[in-house]
Design a protein around this motif. Structure first.
Motif, PDB file in Angstrom:
ATOM      1  N   PRO A 484       0.803  -1.234   0.000  1.00 52.99           N
ATOM      2  CA  PRO A 484       0.000   0.000   0.000  1.00 52.99           C
ATOM      3  C   PRO A 484       0.832   1.277   0.000  1.00 52.99           C
ATOM      4  CG  PRO A 484      -0.960  -1.608   1.497  1.00 52.99           C
ATOM      5  CD  PRO A 484       0.353  -2.177   1.044  1.00 52.99           C
ATOM      6  N   ARG A 487       1.717   2.550  -3.480  1.00 55.49           N
ATOM      7  CA  ARG A 487       0.673   2.771  -4.479  1.00 55.49           C
ATOM      8  C   ARG A 487       0.506   4.249  -4.853  1.00 55.49           C
ATOM      9  NH1 ARG A 487      -3.813  -1.991  -3.205  1.00 55.49           N
ATOM     10  NH2 ARG A 487      -2.275  -3.689  -3.255  1.00 55.49           N
ATOM     11  N   PRO A 488       0.711   5.180  -3.928  1.00 62.33           N
ATOM     12  CA  PRO A 488       0.704   6.585  -4.372  1.00 62.33           C
ATOM     13  C   PRO A 488       1.789   6.861  -5.417  1.00 62.33           C
ATOM     14  CG  PRO A 488       0.442   6.480  -2.000  1.00 62.33           C
ATOM     15  CD  PRO A 488       0.755   5.081  -2.455  1.00 62.33           C
ATOM     16  N   LEU A 505      -6.259   2.468  -7.797  1.00 61.38           N
ATOM     17  CA  LEU A 505      -5.472   3.631  -7.387  1.00 61.38           C
ATOM     18  C   LEU A 505      -6.306   4.904  -7.314  1.00 61.38           C
ATOM     19  CD1 LEU A 505      -2.179   3.093  -9.446  1.00 61.38           C
ATOM     20  CD2 LEU A 505      -2.655   2.434  -7.084  1.00 61.38           C
ATOM     21  N   LEU A 508      -6.847   6.751  -4.039  1.00 58.61           N
ATOM     22  CA  LEU A 508      -5.736   7.465  -3.396  1.00 58.61           C
ATOM     23  C   LEU A 508      -5.634   8.913  -3.851  1.00 58.61           C
ATOM     24  CD1 LEU A 508      -2.953   4.728  -3.630  1.00 58.61           C
ATOM     25  CD2 LEU A 508      -4.401   5.289  -1.675  1.00 58.61           C
ATOM     26  N   LEU A 511      -4.736  11.809  -1.386  1.00 60.33           N
ATOM     27  CA  LEU A 511      -3.348  11.901  -0.946  1.00 60.33           C
ATOM     28  C   LEU A 511      -2.498  12.614  -1.978  1.00 60.33           C
ATOM     29  CD1 LEU A 511      -2.658   8.382   0.618  1.00 60.33           C
ATOM     30  CD2 LEU A 511      -3.202  10.510   1.792  1.00 60.33           C
ATOM     31  N   LEU A 545      -6.022   7.363   5.840  1.00 60.07           N
ATOM     32  CA  LEU A 545      -4.852   6.481   5.787  1.00 60.07           C
ATOM     33  C   LEU A 545      -5.178   5.107   6.358  1.00 60.07           C
ATOM     34  CD1 LEU A 545      -1.845   8.801   6.770  1.00 60.07           C
ATOM     35  CD2 LEU A 545      -2.541   8.035   4.505  1.00 60.07           C
ATOM     36  N   ALA A 548      -6.848   3.185   3.755  1.00 59.75           N
ATOM     37  CA  ALA A 548      -5.950   2.881   2.633  1.00 59.75           C
ATOM     38  C   ALA A 548      -4.870   1.871   3.014  1.00 59.75           C
ATOM     39  CB  ALA A 548      -5.295   4.171   2.132  1.00 59.75           C
ATOM     40  N   PRO A 723       2.489  11.855   1.389  1.00 61.31           N
ATOM     41  CA  PRO A 723       1.154  11.290   1.641  1.00 61.31           C
ATOM     42  C   PRO A 723       0.942  10.789   3.057  1.00 61.31           C
ATOM     43  CG  PRO A 723       2.056  10.470  -0.438  1.00 61.31           C
ATOM     44  CD  PRO A 723       3.167  11.165   0.273  1.00 61.31           C
TER      45      PRO A 723
END
Length: 973
Positions: A484, A487-488, A505, A508, A511, A545, A548, A723
């Protein structure tokens, strides 16, 4: 007897009339004396007036030849004429040789040992009589000395000069060595009364060669059979078929000056056979006898050409090259340094000149050294491969011929967080993606292909996207699933490549958009608090968060309510770890803001985990000691408050924290970076393991580039952690918070204090220099400055120093406290040394100023804080920096005095923020007490460097600094 007439006629014909007439005069003048005669050779000496050495004439009757050592350039000299005339007359008289009444005795040498020296006595020998010669021959011949008549030759005179120069009758071993070649030419020499020959040829040991049991050959050195004994070091007596002889010893480096090292054995393995045959045995043969007792040893060395052979292969991303200097084709021997190692076949004769030519050619063509393997990559590999293709010598392997960069690789990515893959291809060839990234990071232009060979890197693509790809690959598991926390980054890569973000995705987006679109968090129903707008945003961020699957680092400035935001975001079984002094505050805050939560404090001797508790509070000390118990629970949320406690990743408490479970991890700290960027890595490794890679990877990708001032390095780190890190300052979010003013109050050392300080400064500088020179760490050197800093505050803190009056700094503090109290202000006085607070207390009492004290010995911190916060509480609170730097709300005070500046400004800010925080409605004055012309002034400059470190990672600065050895020396200047 041989007929002399043919020789007589030949000599007469060769002499001029004048020469013949002079010869007649010498013969009639009784100047010719016979020495030795045989049918083949007759030796005579001719005494010539005015010459010290009588010329020696040798006649060869059978060959009609003659010789004279007078040095005449003519075919025949008067000495030869005189000799043949006298010899002819003697034969007519029935004599074998003529004899001269004028002739003196010949020189004889009588040798005998005397301790470590050789006695050389000379005698004049006439017939059977011997007369000792006490003086020098030169003295006898000139008439300056009395003695027997002598007839020396040139060798006798040379020996005479040697002995006269040393002025001794007994010669040392060194002098004897120079005398031996001369004695070898003398006709009459005895040793201990027996005739002896002196041989200039040295005597060496006998070498016996046999086959060794484990391969190779055994060499044994023994004394030769003719050896009798050593007379002097380096001089031996031998006995052979021709009698006794004196000979110098040879190979004394092996056998010793007295042959004392004999017998001597050594083994030459197969690899050294060439050395044995080509170097060792030839040397032994020059000076002694070699006895070969094996048929396996080659009888001789052979001439074989020396040449260079190069082994070339591909090793991963490197071109591996090993040049070797060998003899023969195929190689029968190779050269290892100075050693010639026999491999098989003939034994080559060592040719140093040929070797040097081969080495010179290797250096000029390839700049390589034989026997040393070289592995080169990138442009260097391409360059070396080109040179190898032009090399004229023997090359084994074809890796250099395959090193032609094909067309650049191109990237093929599958941007699915559940099944991510990356390929780099060129035609039908493919390269390992991780190898591509490593090659690019090393600054190389080519990368090895999986099937062999190399291809050119897509440098432009990697420059734009390589850092993101590296982070994604590092976070990918064996099944292709991306963690995870990465992934940003994958979403950013999709945007950079102008490819749509996969559905997984899209969630996100908040973020990546700077939290502008965070969904509003649903606050707990039991929350009893009116959150400020920025606190609402913090809770929304934490909640996002958690959903996520990411951890959070809440790094808001001190006093902005990090604890309240975390409490509002708690969900499920929760473990909170905090400093012991802060645990009671957490219990009060939970009871105040979320009273429905069941809270248990895991502490005390009979501690146990309450199964029904919603929140368990414990300390860092117990986390370290009871990690096995605490990690056994499946926590849904884990919070580390004042998380700078785990800033050292090697500490036991940090290692324990890394072992905790927890689906959602939060760290709370107003100072996530204090001294080193590694502190940020440690907290991030707890909250989001793997987000910043391993420690060494973090150093290479972020820390070192930032410390070296590499442009963009700090920005890359901030973008990576953005993030999952939230940091707001008071100025950003609390527009209604009263201003804080920082000021410096200077004090001046009096004469006695200055004397102590200056003496300590000299000693401390010397100690610090010694520690740094010995490789000591910067922190060790900082500890050495402790006494110097104490002397700047109060000299009585220095061992051995006393004073009956307060220090200059304490007096300056008291004057300002008098003013503050008179004006109705409350003050906090911080010091890291309780002993300095001890010096302040009696002075406050003497002035009648009420005060309280809070340090590590305080039992009821809550009561002390409550009394000070009350309207009628004392106006002064003395606080140790360690006990009062965190977890306290002291908004009743609006003056803060920092008695002793500390290296790290974040620690001071924590102290000042006990008063400058939510709830404060008056302007806050923060005073740093600094003594002029001391190390404290330089500490203020050092604090600015420390601030830039945190700003680089979390703020707007583009560079960071760390404390260096030069900084330390500047502190002592």
């Amino acid at each position: 007897m041989v007929d002399l007439q043919p020789l007589f006629v030949a000599i007469r014909g060769a002499c001029s009339n004048k020469t013949w007439s002079t010869g007649i005069e010498l013969s009639r003048g009784d100047a010719v004396d016979g020495i030795e005669a045989s049918d083949e050779e007759v030796t005579l000496r001719v005494k010539v007036p005015g010459r010290t050495v009588a010329p020696t004439v040798t006649l060869y009757p059978e060959d009609d030849e003659w010789d004279c050592d007078c040095g005449s350039s003519g075919d025949c000299c008067e000495h030869v004429a005189a000799a043949i005339l006298a010899l002819r007359q003697a034969r007519k008289e029935g004599k074998r040789l003529p004899s001269s009444a004028k002739a003196g005795g010949r020189i004889g040498y009588r040798l005998s040992p005397e301790g470590e020296r050789l006695v050389v006595a000379r005698v004049a020998v006439t017939g059977d009589e011997e007369t000792p010669i006490d003086g020098s021959l030169a003295g006898l011949l000139s008439g300056r000395e009395s003695g027997p008549a002598v007839e020396p030759d040139s060798v006798d005179l040379t020996i005479d000069r040697l002995m006269s120069m040393n002025r001794v009758r007994a010669l040392s071993a060194d002098t004897v060595q120079s005398l031996l070649p001369l004695l070898a030419e003398a006709q009459d020499v005895t040793f201990e009364g027996a005739p002896v020959k002196v041989l200039a040829q040295g005597l060496g040991p006998t070498a016996i060669v046999t086959a060794a049991k484990k391969g190779g050959f055994r060499l044994r050195l023994e004394a030769p059979a003719s050896f009798e004994r050593v007379i002097l070091p380096g001089l031996a007596l031998t006995r052979g078929d021709e009698g006794l002889a004196l000979r110098p010893l040879e190979l004394t480096d092996l056998a010793g000056l007295r042959f004392e090292a004999l017998p001597l054995e050594s083994v030459y393995p197969a690899g050294r056979v060439a050395e044995l045959i080509g170097e060792v045995l030839p040397r032994l043969r020059q000076h002694g006898e070699v006895d070969l007792r094996t048929s396996e040893l080659p009888d001789r060395v052979r001439h074989v050409e020396a040449r260079i052979v190069i082994d070339v292969e591909q090793k991963g991303g490197a071109l591996s090259v090993l040049p070797v200097l060998v003899y023969g084709d195929p190689p029968c021997a190779r050269v290892d340094g100075d050693e010639l190692v026999h491999l098989a076949g003939p034994v080559p004769r060592r040719d140093k000149r040929a070797e040097e030519r081969a080495l010179r050619g290797l250096r000029e063509a390839l700049d390589l050294v034989p026997g040393r393997r070289v592995e080169v990559m990138g442009k260097d590999a391409v360059s070396l491969a080109h040179k190898l293709r032009s090399f004229q010598g023997t090359i084994h392997g074809d890796a250099h011929r395959r090193l032609y960069p094909k067309k650049p690789l191109s990237a093929e990515l599958a941007l699915d967080p559940g099944d991510f893959s990356a390929r780099f291809v060129s035609g039908g060839a493919e390269a390992d993606p991780e190898e591509v990234l490593r090659a690019y990071q090393r600054g190389q232009s080519v990368v090895p292909l999986l099937g062999g060979g190399w291809a050119e890197l897509p440098a432009s693509w990697l420059e734009q996207h390589g850092h993101r790809l590296a982070e994604i690959l590092a976070a990918r598991d064996a099944q292709g699933t991306v963690a995870p926390h990465a992934r940003p980054v994958m979403a950013e890569l999709c945007d950079a490549l102008e490819r749509p973000r996969p559905p997984a995705l899209q969630a996100l987006a908040p973020l990546l958009d700077g939290f502008e679109s965070l969904p509003e968090a649903k606050l707990p129903k039991d929350l009893r608090a009116d959150l400020r707008p920025y606190q609402h945003e913090g809770v929304a961020w934490l909640s996002f968060l958690r959903k996520a699957g990411l951890g959070a680092v809440l790094a808001d400035d001190m006093g902005l309510g990090k604890t309240l935001q975390a409490i509002a975001a708690l969900e499920g079984p929760t473990l909170v770890v905090a400093p012991r002094s802060v645990v009671p505050n957490w219990a009060l805050e939970l009871e105040r803001f979320r009273p429905s939560l069941r809270v248990s404090v895991y502490h005390g001797a009979s501690r146990s985990l309450a199964g029904e508790a919603d929140v368990v509070l414990t300390t860092y000390a117990l986390l370290r000691n009871d990690i096995d118990v605490l990690r056994s629970v499946a926590w849904q949320t884990v919070v580390l408050d004042e998380s700078q406690a785990i800033k050292n990743p090697d500490s036991q408490v940090a290692r324990a924290a890394f072992q905790l479970g927890g689906q959602f991890r939060i760290t709370l700290s107003g100072t996530p970076v204090e001294n080193r960027l590694e502190e940020l890595w440690s907290q991030m490794h707890f909250a989001n393991p793997g987000l910043l890679g391993g420690r060494e990877d973090f150093r290479q990708r972020y820390e070192r580039p930032m410390l070296d001032g590499e442009p963009g390095a700090a920005a890359r780190l901030r973008a990576r952690i953005k993030p999952v890190v939230l940091r707001r300052t008071k100025r950003e979010v609390l527009r209604d918070l009263p201003p804080r003013t920082d000021a410096v109050i200077h004090s001046v050392l009096d004469e006695a204090e200055r004397e102590v300080y200056d003496a300590l400064q000299l000693a401390t500088r010397e100690e610090v220099l010694e520690q740094l020179a010995a490789g000591g760490s910067v922190m060790q050197a900082l500890e050495a400055l402790l006494r110097l800093r104490q002397a700047a505050c109060d000299r009585t803190l220095v061992p051995g120093q006393t004073s009956d009056r307060p220090s200059s700094k304490v007096r300056r503090l008291l004057s300002r406290l008098d003013e503050a109290v008179a004006d109705g202000h409350k003050s906090l006085v911080f010091s890291q040394w309780t002993s300095l607070l001890d010096r302040v207390e009696p002075e406050l009492e003497a002035r009648g100023i009420p005060y309280l004290r809070l340090d590590g010995q305080t039992r009821d911190r809550g009561e002390v804080v409550a009394r000070f916060q009350s309207a009628d509480g004392p106006p002064v609170l003395l606080i140790s920096l360690r006990a009062g730097g965190t977890g306290l709300n002291l908004t009743a005070a609006d003056h803060v005095f920092l008695l002793d500046p500390w290296w790290n400004p974040a620690v001071e800010d924590q102290a000042a923020d006990r008063a400058h925080r939510i709830g404060q409605d008056r302007p806050v004055m923060v005073y740093r007490m600094v003594t002029k012309d001391t190390v404290e002034e330089r500490i203020l400059a050092l604090q600015e460097a420390k601030r830039s470190l945190a700003d680089a990672a979390l703020g707007e600065a583009d560079a960071a600094t760390r404390l260096t050895r030069d900084d330390l020396l500047a502190l002592l200047a």
